[in-house]
Design a protein around this motif. Structure first.
Motif, PDB file in Angstrom:
ATOM      1  N   LEU A  42      10.664 -34.148  72.096  1.00 28.62           N
ATOM      2  CA  LEU A  42       9.629 -34.286  73.117  1.00 28.62           C
ATOM      3  C   LEU A  42       9.925 -35.531  73.944  1.00 28.62           C
ATOM      4  O   LEU A  42      10.405 -36.537  73.419  1.00 28.62           O
ATOM      5  N   GLY A  43       9.609 -35.463  75.232  1.00 34.26           N
ATOM      6  CA  GLY A  43       9.674 -36.664  76.054  1.00 34.26           C
ATOM      7  C   GLY A  43      11.048 -37.071  76.517  1.00 34.26           C
ATOM      8  O   GLY A  43      11.274 -38.241  76.831  1.00 34.26           O
ATOM      9  N   ILE A  44      11.985 -36.145  76.619  1.00 37.68           N
ATOM     10  CA  ILE A  44      13.307 -36.470  77.164  1.00 37.68           C
ATOM     11  C   ILE A  44      13.137 -36.945  78.617  1.00 37.68           C
ATOM     12  O   ILE A  44      12.420 -36.329  79.403  1.00 37.68           O
ATOM     13  N   ASP A  45      13.782 -38.045  78.976  1.00 36.62           N
ATOM     14  CA  ASP A  45      13.686 -38.489  80.377  1.00 36.62           C
ATOM     15  C   ASP A  45      15.050 -38.693  81.022  1.00 36.62           C
ATOM     16  O   ASP A  45      15.155 -39.363  82.046  1.00 36.62           O
ATOM     17  N   GLN A  46      16.079 -38.103  80.445  1.00 35.78           N
ATOM     18  CA  GLN A  46      17.387 -38.090  81.097  1.00 35.78           C
ATOM     19  C   GLN A  46      17.505 -36.848  81.961  1.00 35.78           C
ATOM     20  O   GLN A  46      17.230 -35.729  81.499  1.00 35.78           O
ATOM     21  N   ALA A  47      17.912 -37.028  83.193  1.00 36.93           N
ATOM     22  CA  ALA A  47      18.058 -35.888  84.092  1.00 36.93           C
ATOM     23  C   ALA A  47      19.132 -34.927  83.601  1.00 36.93           C
ATOM     24  O   ALA A  47      19.074 -33.722  83.883  1.00 36.93           O
ATOM     25  N   GLN A  48      20.110 -35.452  82.865  1.00 37.59           N
ATOM     26  CA  GLN A  48      21.183 -34.627  82.325  1.00 37.59           C
ATOM     27  C   GLN A  48      21.310 -34.889  80.825  1.00 37.59           C
ATOM     28  O   GLN A  48      22.171 -35.648  80.387  1.00 37.59           O
ATOM     29  N   SER A 133      14.646 -25.782  71.730  1.00 36.79           N
ATOM     30  CA  SER A 133      13.938 -26.208  72.941  1.00 36.79           C
ATOM     31  C   SER A 133      13.966 -27.721  73.068  1.00 36.79           C
ATOM     32  O   SER A 133      14.248 -28.438  72.103  1.00 36.79           O
ATOM     33  N   PHE A 134      13.678 -28.181  74.265  1.00 35.81           N
ATOM     34  CA  PHE A 134      13.465 -29.605  74.506  1.00 35.81           C
ATOM     35  C   PHE A 134      12.422 -29.729  75.610  1.00 35.81           C
ATOM     36  O   PHE A 134      12.267 -28.840  76.449  1.00 35.81           O
ATOM     37  N   GLU A 135      11.705 -30.828  75.578  1.00 37.09           N
ATOM     38  CA  GLU A 135      10.611 -31.021  76.539  1.00 37.09           C
ATOM     39  C   GLU A 135      10.785 -32.355  77.246  1.00 37.09           C
ATOM     40  O   GLU A 135      11.079 -33.374  76.617  1.00 37.09           O
ATOM     41  N   MET A 136      10.622 -32.331  78.533  1.00 34.63           N
ATOM     42  CA  MET A 136      10.795 -33.532  79.338  1.00 34.63           C
ATOM     43  C   MET A 136       9.549 -34.411  79.271  1.00 34.63           C
ATOM     44  O   MET A 136       8.434 -33.942  79.057  1.00 34.63           O
ATOM     45  N   GLY A 137       9.770 -35.703  79.470  1.00 36.91           N
ATOM     46  CA  GLY A 137       8.672 -36.652  79.561  1.00 36.91           C
ATOM     47  C   GLY A 137       8.278 -36.865  81.009  1.00 36.91           C
ATOM     48  O   GLY A 137       8.415 -35.974  81.858  1.00 36.91           O
TER      49      GLY A 137
END
Length: 873
Positions: A42-48, A133-137
């Protein structure tokens, strides 16, 4: 003639296939999917972000030849093969880590679904993996809808409790997320229950540059009644509590609700009367606010109990998602013993030196204060000795409100200790009344090592205990005194054992950016990150800055650090180059820090008397230029690769001009540190190598097989002796039980590494829990077990197994959990034969150096389990 027997159970020739029984069909599958080296983040904040996976196989020589990743915006689209975000296509290559996303723009708070498959060396294609899955922050500052709040005008030194009440009636919640940063430390509670198991959150940082926030899934935390949200914020490293948070709620009917820190303005103090990192925490249960978790309280504005939080001056740091493992209570256990050195004074022995705290349970103590003082050692009279803590009081206390059973532990501080002195109890505590809690950043352990010499096993345990005590969102130098900082000079050599012993795929990249945050416009970095102490510029020995990126690629295949941080690393090397005269770096602070006392310029200082500081500084310029050139190749920067290769060559030439002593046949003062360092760097001309080695060995013998090195060159001493044909001399150094050595520490009761080779307890540099002398930890894995990853084939795509067989050892066994899977190397002597058992994970190959009485034979092997038998002495 050398005899090598291959176990028939494991081999049908070196290139043969593993035999699969009729009941066991061949199974090859893609599994272990991770995004940014974590599962379902949860909360990934890398654009790539980066993707990785493992291949599980019961077939020998399983190797990936190509891979494909697809990413979709919904699980339904993924199931149908609609890769509306990214379809990599089938890409040639065996890489299964560090696969960088190249698809459509990822949105703040968006959730994405992905899977992977591979083509194998025989041309067959594996089934698709199970979906992940992954979720952006919150990716951009404008995604934060509110600012910071605090109460700088009152309640100094207190933990502040920010509160809001929300009510959603009977509307079912589908998803809810909270994004939160409370400075210095915070705990989030909904309806009186703590959310998550983090402690001492958020991670330390240079708050003017970076502030870490955490993402919580709170979908199941709400009731149909009114819900209280309370955030307790302690001063931590920033001094004045501040809060920024944001909650998003999505209901089953598609409607949404939100909350920000601006809705959390009701503020009170509570039962924690003060808390600081160094001095400890005081809790008075009589001060508890009975309205704290009641909804709709306070009913009005400010009163004698409740205040109104103000908008605060905002820290200017960028909000960054905290992707490293949080600090947690990772172990809870009973103390080893309790003594009573004076009437009513009890000393608890945790059984080992460590970092964390204790929980104490009492009864019948209404209004009475219980005090706990933490220390690493005790005096002759049995009371704790806190002299080496310097200005840190390291004292907790609590006062129960009633005579009922009451248990308490601190929440916003931690201590380094083995012993705890408890005063104020009415009756003697029982073992079951006390729980010892080990607290650290919660990375998984990844290694095991054992051999027939228990002393070496105990040294390895001592190294791991020390590492465990010094992971608190930064790799600290010590956990007990008024310091606890991320020193880069120590990390230059203590880093590698940590890469073997723990999963550092997220922790060390975070610290890399902590170092970047210290960097000035002139390229300088600082000795400590975050920059709370030390000097600018950092000592040139701080090669750890580059090694964080170098080893993250070598061990985990993380290319992003090299690509994104290359210019920062280049700027630091350029600065060091600018500080040279005739190729020699012109400054040094520490050099080979803290050799044994007789080799110091002053007994109470740490600088070596005999190892030239400028030689060590210049050697690290060479080393940094060399590995920067290698990383430039990875980043596709061929001109930089050539430039820094030339700089490395020129620096090596300068070192040979300045420090080679032709008459003596060695470097500098011809001591252990200077000669082993030159050999490690690889700057010694071929014609001089044997002279340097001979002098190195002669110095070891002259000191009765004891070391004379400090924190840095101890690593190179053991490794170079082992590599250059003198493994038994290295073994004798490693197994000494007299001063100076690791066995001497153990013989004097150590369970963690000391800061000095001497047993010292006064008010000085006398930490008894200091990782800088722990480089022997990697010697166990690289040389005794013999497992080494390779930068050219990172993430164990190809690696080396080359165990050194020591005369006094009957066996040694090492095991690593890697990004590819389990690697094992175990050797055993029996009579005149030696058996080597190895395990190679799928999608890996290895060069196995098979030892025998007459030397080594190298074999290239693919995945599988193998046994080699050879003749021995």
């Amino acid at each position: 003639m050398k005899r090598i027997l291959l176990c028939a159970l494991c081999f049908i020739g070196l290139a043969g296939q593993m035999t699969v029984s009729a009941k066991e069909l061949p199974v090859i599958k893609v599994t272990g999917l991770e995004c940014n080296y974590q599962s379902e983040p949860l909360g990934i904040d890398q654009a790539q972000p980066q993707f990785s996976w493992r291949i599980e196989s019961n077939v020998r020589n399983t190797m990936q030849s190509a891979w494909q990743v697809i990413v979709a915006s919904s699980p339904e689209k993924l199931a149908e093969g609609q890769a509306d975000m990214w379809d990599s296509g089938m890409q040639p290559g065996s890489h299964s880590t560090g696969i960088i996303y190249q698809g459509a723009t990822l949105n703040s708070r968006g959730r994405y679904y992905w899977k992977a498959r591979t083509t194998l060396a025989d041309g067959s294609v594996t089934p698709w993996s199970e979906p992940a899955s992954f979720e952006m922050g919150l990716l951009h500052e404008e995604d934060w809808w509110g600012g910071w709040i605090g109460y700088a005008t009152g309640m100094p030194g207190r933990v502040l409790y920010f509160k809001a009440t929300v009510a959603y009636g009977k509307k079912p919640v589908k998803d809810a997320r909270i994004y939160i940063a409370g400075l210095g430390f915070y705990e989030l509670m909904i309806n009186g229950k703590k959310v998550g198991d983090h402690v001492l959150d958020p991670a330390q940082s240079s708050y003017s540059k970076t502030i870490y926030y955490a993402t919580y899934d709170v979908s199941d935390c709400f009731s149909e009644e009114a819900n209280t949200i309370v955030v307790a914020v302690a001063p931590g490293f920033i001094g004045t509590p501040k809060l920024r948070m944001q909650m998003h709620v999505l209901f089953e009917d598609g409607t949404q609700a939100a909350l920000t820190a601006g809705d959390m303005r009701a503020i009170t103090a509570g039962s924690t009367m003060y808390t600081t990192i160094f001095d400890g925490e005081h809790f008075d249960a009589r001060e508890e606010n009975p309205e704290l978790y009641e909804p709709y309280r306070p009913a009005g504005l400010m009163n004698k109990v409740w205040g109104l939080a103000y908008n605060t001056d905002e820290p200017v740091g960028k909000m960054v998602s905290q992707q490293m493992e949080p600090i947690k209570v990772v172990e809870t256990f009973a103390p080893a013993a309790i003594s009573e050195p004076q009437p009513g004074v009890y000393v608890v022995d945790a059984g080992r030196n460590m970092a964390g705290w204790i929980s104490v349970s009492v009864k019948g103590m209404a209004g009475k204060k219980v005090t706990m003082r933490y220390a690493e050692t005790v005096r002759d009279n049995g009371l704790v000795n806190q002299d080496n803590l310097r200005n840190a009081k390291s004292e907790d206390s609590f006062i129960p409100a009633t005579d009922d059973q009451f248990s308490w532990e601190p929440r916003f501080t931690y201590h380094g200790f083995r012993f705890i002195q408890i005063e104020g109890l009415e009756t003697a505590p029982k073992i079951e009344d006390i729980q010892v809690k080990a607290v650290r950043s919660s990375m998984d352990r990844t290694s095991s090592f054992t051999c027939s010499n228990q002393l070496l096993n105990d040294i390895n345990t001592m190294v791991i205990n020390t590492e465990s005590s010094n992971f608190h969102s930064v790799p600290t130098d010590c956990p007990q005194r008024d310091e606890r900082m991320g020193w880069l000079n120590d990390l230059t050599v203590s880093m590698e054992p940590a890469f073997y012993n723990f999963d550092m795929a997220r922790f060390f990249p975070k610290f890399f950016w902590d170092v970047v945050d210290t960097q000035g416009k002139d390229g300088t970095i600082t000795c400590v990150a975050p920059f709370r102490f030390g000097a600018r510029p950092a000592d040139p020995v701080c090669a750890s800055f580059l090694l964080l990126a170098y080893n993250s690629y070598k061990f985990y295949g993380n290319k992003s650090l090299i690509i994104d941080g290359f210019d920062n690393m280049k700027a630091w090397v350029d600065y060091l180059h600018s500080r040279t005269k005739d190729g020699i770096v012109d400054y040094s602070y520490y050099g080979d820090w803290c050799p044994p006392r007789e080799f110091l310029i002053h007994p109470d200082a740490g600088v070596s008397k005999y190892t030239p500081g400028l030689m060590i500084s210049t050697g690290y310029l060479y080393y940094c230029a060399k590995i920067l050139s290698q990383m430039a190749q990875v980043a596709g920067r061929t001109e930089d690769a050539a430039e820094y290769s030339r700089l490395a060559d020129a620096t090596a030439a300068a070192m040979n001009r300045e420090y080679w002593d032709e008459a003596a046949g060695g470097y500098g003062t011809n001591n252990q540190a200077a000669n082993s360092f030159a050999l490690f760097l690889g700057i010694v001309p071929e014609k001089n190598i044997q002279r340097v080695v001979d002098n190195l060995v002669a110095d070891v013998v002259a000191h009765d097989y004891h070391l004379t090195t400090g924190n840095l060159c101890t690593k190179y001493l053991l490794e170079m002796l082992t590599e250059y044909g003198h493994k038994e001399e290295a073994y004798r150094i490693a197994t000494q039980t007299t001063y100076p050595g690791w066995g001497f520490m153990l013989a004097n009761g150590a369970t963690t590494l000391w800061e000095r080779w001497e047993y010292l307890t006064g008010d000085a540099m006398n930490s008894h829990n200091h990782p800088m002398m722990g480089s022997i930890g990697s010697w166990f894995h690289k040389y005794v077990a013999g497992i080494s990853p390779e930068f050219e084939k990172p993430a164990y795509e190809h690696f080396t197994i080359k165990p050194y067989i020591f005369d006094e050892l009957d066996f040694a066994e090492g095991e690593l959990e890697t990004v590819k899977g389990t690697i094992k190397s175990a050797w055993h002597k029996k009579g005149r034969s030696l058996t080597l058992d190895v395990t190679i994970p799928a999608n890996s190959t290895a060069t196995v150096w098979i030892p025998s009485a007459k030397g080594y034979t190298a074999k290239e092997v693919g995945s599988g389990t193998y046994q080699f038998k050879t003749s021995w002495k």
